[in-house]
Structures are given as C-alpha cells and as structure tokens.
Design an enzyme around this catalytic site. Sequence first.
Site, PDB file in Angstrom:
ATOM      1  NE  ARG A 156      -4.333  -1.288   0.119  1.00 10.43           N
ATOM      2  CZ  ARG A 156      -4.497  -2.358  -0.671  1.00 10.43           C
ATOM      3  NH1 ARG A 156      -3.550  -2.711  -1.514  1.00 10.43           N
ATOM      4  NH2 ARG A 156      -5.621  -3.065  -0.635  1.00 10.43           N
ATOM      5  CD  GLU A 159      -2.931   3.262  -5.538  1.00 13.46           C
ATOM      6  OE1 GLU A 159      -2.040   2.923  -4.746  1.00 13.46           O
ATOM      7  OE2 GLU A 159      -3.831   2.516  -5.926  1.00 13.46           O
ATOM      8  CG  HIS A 179      -3.091  -0.723  -6.869  1.00 11.72           C
ATOM      9  ND1 HIS A 179      -3.535  -0.079  -5.747  1.00 11.72           N
ATOM     10  CD2 HIS A 179      -3.013  -2.046  -6.522  1.00 11.72           C
ATOM     11  CE1 HIS A 179      -3.734  -0.949  -4.769  1.00 11.72           C
ATOM     12  NE2 HIS A 179      -3.419  -2.155  -5.227  1.00 11.72           N
TER      13      HIS A 179
END
Length: 321
Positions: free
Chosen positions: A238, A267, A285
């Site tokens: 993450r 993000e 991602h």
Amino acid sequence: MALVVVTNRIPAEGLDALRAEHEVRAWESEECISRADCLELVKGADAILTLLTEKVDGEFLDAAGPQLKVVANVAVGYNNVDVPACEARGVIATNTPKVLTETTADTAFGLMLMVTRRFGEGERIIRSQTPWQWGMFYLLGMGLQGKTIGIVGMGQIGIAMARRAKAFGMDIVYADDATPPAGALAGLDARKVEFDKLLNVADVVSLHCPYLPATHHLMGAEEFAAMKRTAYLVNSARGPIVDENALVEALRAGEIAGAGLDVFEQEPAVHPGLLEMDNVVLLPHLGSATTETRAAMAQLAADNALAVLRGDAPLTPVTKL
Ligand code: GLV
C-alpha cells in the site's frame, strides 16, 4: 431474497453467483463510483461488495441501514474498511486472501526485475526513438543472484515472493512481528531479523505488510538512510507505507539506488518527483490484475456475502491485525 449491492464493476463470476440467489443492484458505469452515488446505491442493502476504492466507514454503513449484514471487500487489503465501525453495527467484514497471492507476488517480482535490470528505462529509450547501440557497459543493472532480499511482512504474499527469490538464487531475510505458520518457510533458508538489520543488509527491500496505523510511513527518511546506497525498494503493498516525499529525497540524494512501485501514497496521484527519475519503475496498482485472479476474487467475495446471507460463517472474514 436479499438485496446485494455491488459498488463497482466486477467480473461476471461474482455477479452471476449473487444473481442466482438474490436481487443485485450493481454500479455499471466504467467510471469509478462517486461518494454521493455510492451512499445512494447502498441504501437498503443486506450485503455489499466493495472495492478498495470505496471507503467503508460509519457514514457508509449508516447509509446502507441497520439491515446490513456483510461487507465483502474484493481485495486482500482492507485498510479502506473501518472494521471497528462494522463490528459496532454487527456487520461482518470479509476480504479475499489466498486467491491473489501468486499474482501479487509476480507483480512484486516483476517490479524487482524491472528496476534492478533497468528494463523500464530501456523500454523508454526505444519508445522515444533515442539512438542506442549495444555496448559492453550499456545500461548495466544489478544481478539478483547471490543478493539479499529483505521481505517486510512474511505473510502469504511475502512467502510467495520469497519462493520466487529463492528460485533466482537470492538470500532471504525477513522482518515480521508475527511468526509464519510451521512449515511455511520450508526450503527457503529465510532468516528472521530485526527490521533495522534488514534495512542494513538487504539489496532489495520488498514491502508485503498490511497498511495499518503502525505501518504508516514505515519507510521514511531514517529508513532510507539505513539502506545500502546500492539497494532498491519495491512496494506492491500500500502506498502510504512509504513516505513518498522522503523516498524522492532519498533517490535524489543517491541514498538508495532505485524503486519499483505499484502503489502510491495519494493514489491515483503520483509524486511528480518520481516521474522524472529513470531509476524508478511505476505501475498503476496492477498487483492482482489478471483475468483469472480478478474472477477468483469476485467469486470469493460473492461466496462470502452469500454465506453470511444464508446464516453461515463467512469463508474469509478479515483477521484482526
Ligand atoms: C489489492 O491491492 C488488494 O489488496 O487486493
């Protein structure tokens, strides 16, 4: 028949399983759902399938209503889900472990190869039609054989990464507060070390821990300074586990050799400093992004919701971290 809400597009495997037993209200636009649309969509739901782009907090749960029984997150990470808020309302939260382990480890390994062997940089040279010529010293990278990988978080994905590293002839050290289950590390010759030690000895530091308050900015200025100047960072976990400003500073100062990132602090925004650097590989991602894995994730999330609606135990409730 219960009402199952699906807050974003998911593979048919999941939707078909849900529709076979219940009424399904699914977000169908290709655009990610807005918060306002999401709060409207979930009204009256008995079960909700969410993606990691949705914040499942008290407001979200209250918008759904008191009949809500289960939130099935279609992701292994569930930092987007306020688990205590779910528990306070008697809502079960589930995630999708195991089915994405190998795919995510592939992504992490791909990042490691790309950044250490400068594959992204090479590809950009060709695509930009920059003149190039084979040469003995041209675009030399770092070989992985005999190097040490430091795995932060030896859970299922960390172990899958370690297996790949072992096959490539790497030495493995890992840091984790938990102890992996007996036998899970068989044949890996993996040594458990303190986090500080891992930073000192690893040629590649690869993050595989969950994002929690305790892992926020786990990698910051001090940690980068503790790494070898020749070492690389890989993050497929993450974004906010890494202090992105500190990473950019460390890369600018040459404190580490490069980074391979699949996830970002804000993000989908990416720190502009990273975009300028050739020793950084950036992926949007893609950790679990294969057709097969996404289908399995959707199916597992649907199975979790269906089990709870039937009054059975969910297959993969989130574990207390
Ligand atoms: C993806 O990032 C996941 O947590 O499944």
